[in-house]
Each structure stands twice: as structure tokens, then as C-alpha cells.
Write a protein that holds these residues in place. Structure first.
Motif, mmCIF file in Angstrom:
data_model
loop_
_atom_site.group_PDB
_atom_site.id
_atom_site.type_symbol
_atom_site.label_atom_id
_atom_site.label_comp_id
_atom_site.label_asym_id
_atom_site.label_seq_id
_atom_site.Cartn_x
_atom_site.Cartn_y
_atom_site.Cartn_z
ATOM 1 N N LEU A 103 0.819 -1.209 0.000
ATOM 2 C CA LEU A 103 0.000 0.000 0.000
ATOM 3 C C LEU A 103 0.859 1.267 0.000
ATOM 4 O O LEU A 103 0.507 2.263 -0.628
ATOM 5 C CB LEU A 103 -0.954 0.008 1.187
ATOM 6 C CG LEU A 103 -2.170 -0.896 1.054
ATOM 7 C CD1 LEU A 103 -2.982 -0.894 2.337
ATOM 8 C CD2 LEU A 103 -3.030 -0.455 -0.114
ATOM 9 N N TYR A 104 1.986 1.234 0.715
ATOM 10 C CA TYR A 104 2.875 2.398 0.704
ATOM 11 C C TYR A 104 3.422 2.631 -0.700
ATOM 12 O O TYR A 104 3.509 3.768 -1.157
ATOM 13 C CB TYR A 104 4.024 2.213 1.690
ATOM 14 C CG TYR A 104 5.039 3.323 1.586
ATOM 15 C CD1 TYR A 104 4.769 4.574 2.111
ATOM 16 C CD2 TYR A 104 6.250 3.120 0.931
ATOM 17 C CE1 TYR A 104 5.683 5.608 1.996
ATOM 18 C CE2 TYR A 104 7.166 4.142 0.813
ATOM 19 C CZ TYR A 104 6.885 5.377 1.351
ATOM 20 O OH TYR A 104 7.785 6.392 1.232
ATOM 21 N N ARG A 105 3.793 1.559 -1.380
ATOM 22 C CA ARG A 105 4.342 1.702 -2.739
ATOM 23 C C ARG A 105 3.289 2.230 -3.718
ATOM 24 O O ARG A 105 3.616 2.935 -4.655
ATOM 25 C CB ARG A 105 4.881 0.375 -3.246
ATOM 26 C CG ARG A 105 5.968 -0.192 -2.399
ATOM 27 C CD ARG A 105 7.249 -0.182 -3.101
ATOM 28 N NE ARG A 105 8.255 -0.773 -2.215
ATOM 29 C CZ ARG A 105 9.497 -0.421 -2.262
ATOM 30 N NH1 ARG A 105 9.881 0.468 -3.127
ATOM 31 N NH2 ARG A 105 10.351 -0.958 -1.459
ATOM 32 N N ILE A 106 2.031 1.878 -3.484
ATOM 33 C CA ILE A 106 0.971 2.326 -4.386
ATOM 34 C C ILE A 106 0.539 3.755 -4.056
ATOM 35 O O ILE A 106 0.435 4.605 -4.939
ATOM 36 C CB ILE A 106 -0.237 1.366 -4.328
ATOM 37 C CG1 ILE A 106 0.153 0.002 -4.905
ATOM 38 C CG2 ILE A 106 -1.426 1.934 -5.076
ATOM 39 C CD1 ILE A 106 -0.895 -1.078 -4.696
ATOM 40 N N LEU A 107 0.270 4.035 -2.774
ATOM 41 C CA LEU A 107 -0.311 5.318 -2.382
ATOM 42 C C LEU A 107 0.707 6.409 -2.067
ATOM 43 O O LEU A 107 0.375 7.592 -2.122
ATOM 44 C CB LEU A 107 -1.221 5.121 -1.168
ATOM 45 C CG LEU A 107 -2.388 4.139 -1.358
ATOM 46 C CD1 LEU A 107 -3.138 3.968 -0.052
ATOM 47 C CD2 LEU A 107 -3.308 4.624 -2.450
ATOM 48 N N HIS A 108 1.915 6.051 -1.646
ATOM 49 C CA HIS A 108 2.963 7.000 -1.273
ATOM 50 C C HIS A 108 2.488 7.954 -0.173
ATOM 51 O O HIS A 108 2.720 9.160 -0.235
ATOM 52 C CB HIS A 108 3.451 7.800 -2.484
ATOM 53 C CG HIS A 108 4.010 6.950 -3.565
ATOM 54 N ND1 HIS A 108 5.194 6.266 -3.438
ATOM 55 C CD2 HIS A 108 3.548 6.653 -4.797
ATOM 56 C CE1 HIS A 108 5.443 5.599 -4.537
ATOM 57 N NE2 HIS A 108 4.450 5.812 -5.380
ATOM 58 N N GLN A 109 1.809 7.430 0.815
ATOM 59 C CA GLN A 109 1.333 8.232 1.939
ATOM 60 C C GLN A 109 2.124 7.867 3.191
ATOM 61 O O GLN A 109 2.325 6.705 3.486
ATOM 62 C CB GLN A 109 -0.158 7.974 2.196
ATOM 63 C CG GLN A 109 -1.057 8.391 1.076
ATOM 64 C CD GLN A 109 -1.104 9.889 0.905
ATOM 65 O OE1 GLN A 109 -1.104 10.619 1.879
ATOM 66 N NE2 GLN A 109 -1.129 10.338 -0.336
ATOM 67 N N GLY A 110 2.556 8.846 3.946
ATOM 68 C CA GLY A 110 3.274 8.595 5.188
ATOM 69 C C GLY A 110 4.693 8.115 4.924
ATOM 70 O O GLY A 110 5.273 8.337 3.867
ATOM 71 N N THR A 111 5.230 7.432 5.932
ATOM 72 C CA THR A 111 6.580 6.878 5.813
ATOM 73 C C THR A 111 6.500 5.363 5.732
ATOM 74 O O THR A 111 5.466 4.759 6.023
ATOM 75 C CB THR A 111 7.445 7.288 7.017
ATOM 76 O OG1 THR A 111 6.868 6.724 8.202
ATOM 77 C CG2 THR A 111 7.536 8.795 7.150
ATOM 78 N N VAL A 112 7.618 4.763 5.387
ATOM 79 C CA VAL A 112 7.669 3.302 5.292
ATOM 80 C C VAL A 112 7.469 2.683 6.677
ATOM 81 O O VAL A 112 6.737 1.705 6.837
ATOM 82 C CB VAL A 112 9.012 2.844 4.676
ATOM 83 C CG1 VAL A 112 9.105 1.335 4.652
ATOM 84 C CG2 VAL A 112 9.185 3.408 3.289
#
Length: 152
Positions: A103-112
Motif C-alpha cells: 500500500l505504501y508503494r501504491i499510495l505513497h502516503q506517510g513513511t515506510v
């Protein structure tokens, strides 16, 4: 002193460029490339063994904790419940981390780190809930099988 008139530019002959090839440098480059590939393979093999060791330690911890709870409570059912909950919690936590990363890779929201921690927490909660459901279903299935075996 620098004098621009003293610089001479000579054209490079194509035959001279071919004469720069030395077999010793080529063999050295091939050996270094072979060494690099061998080190990469060694790193991947060692990482695989470390991952297998980690999975083995987690498995031994889950089983030994479940056996200890079953012996301490004097109930095989409670030991199996602990085994089911712990197994599903660990699997849910791992799947939650993976889904948080995706989800992080798709949305780029927040930090890892935030996405991994949130994914692990959600996966842990989902794993515990799914473990409870799976345990209840297994209990009902075993009761059903006992009734079928005793009535036959």
C-alpha cells in the motif's frame, strides 16, 4: 609556463585503439566479475539460511508456548487455542507488514515505518480474530466428527 601554442593534438588511429586490449586485463575483469557473482550467491544463500533459522525459531517458540500453556492449564483445548491464536497472529502480522509495504508503494502516503507498523498492527488484530474463528470452526468440526463416529 603554459603556452597554448605548444599543445599538439594528434588523431587517434583505430589500429592503436585495438592494440590497447590486453588479455591480462580481460582475465582480471572476468575473475572479478566471477568473484562478484560468487559473493552475491553466497549472500543470498546465507540470507536464506538466516530466514529459515528465524522461521524455525518462531515455530519452536509457538509450539513450546502452546505446550506449556496446555500443561500449565491442564487442558489440551487451551493449548490448542494458544497454538491457533499464536500461529494466526504471527502469520497475520507478516501478511500485514507485506500489505502495508504494498500500500505504501501504491499510495505513497506517510513513511515506510508508519505503513509497516500500521500493517503489522492491523495484521495482528486480523490474525487473532481469524484465529478465534478458525478455532471455533475446528471445535465444531471435531464435535461433528465425534458424533458421526459414535453414532455409526
Amino acid at each position: 609556463m603554459y603556452a597554448p601554442d605548444s599543445l599538439q593534438v594528434t588523431a587517434v588511429d583505430e589500429d592503436d585503439a585495438d592494440k590497447d586490449f590486453t588479455p591480462v586485463l580481460f582475465i582480471g575483469a572476468v575473475l572479478m566479475l566471477t568473484l562478484l557473482v560468487a559473493c552475491l550467491v553466497l549472500v543470498f544463500v546465507l540470507a536464506g539460511f538466516a530466514l529459515l533459522a528465524l522461521v524455525g525459531l518462531i515455530t519452536v517458540g509457538v509450539v513450546s508456548t502452546s505446550v506449556f500453556i496446555g500443561v500449565h492449564q491442564r487442558s489440551a483445548t487451551k493449548g490448542f487455542l494458544a497454538f491457533t491464536l499464536t500461529t494466526f497472529a504471527v502469520i497475520g502480522c507478516a501478511l500485514g507488514c507485506a500489505s502495508g509495504e504494498i500500500l505504501y508503494r501504491i499510495l505513497h502516503q506517510g513513511t515506510v515505518a508508519t505503513s509497516l507498523l500500521l500493517g503489522a498492527f492491523v495484521g495482528l488484530i486480523a490474525g487473532i480474530l481469524f484465529g478465534r474463528i478458525a478455532f471455533r470452526l475446528l471445535q465444531r468440526f471435531i464435535t461433528y466428527l465425534r458424533q458421526k463416529l459414535t453414532s455409526s
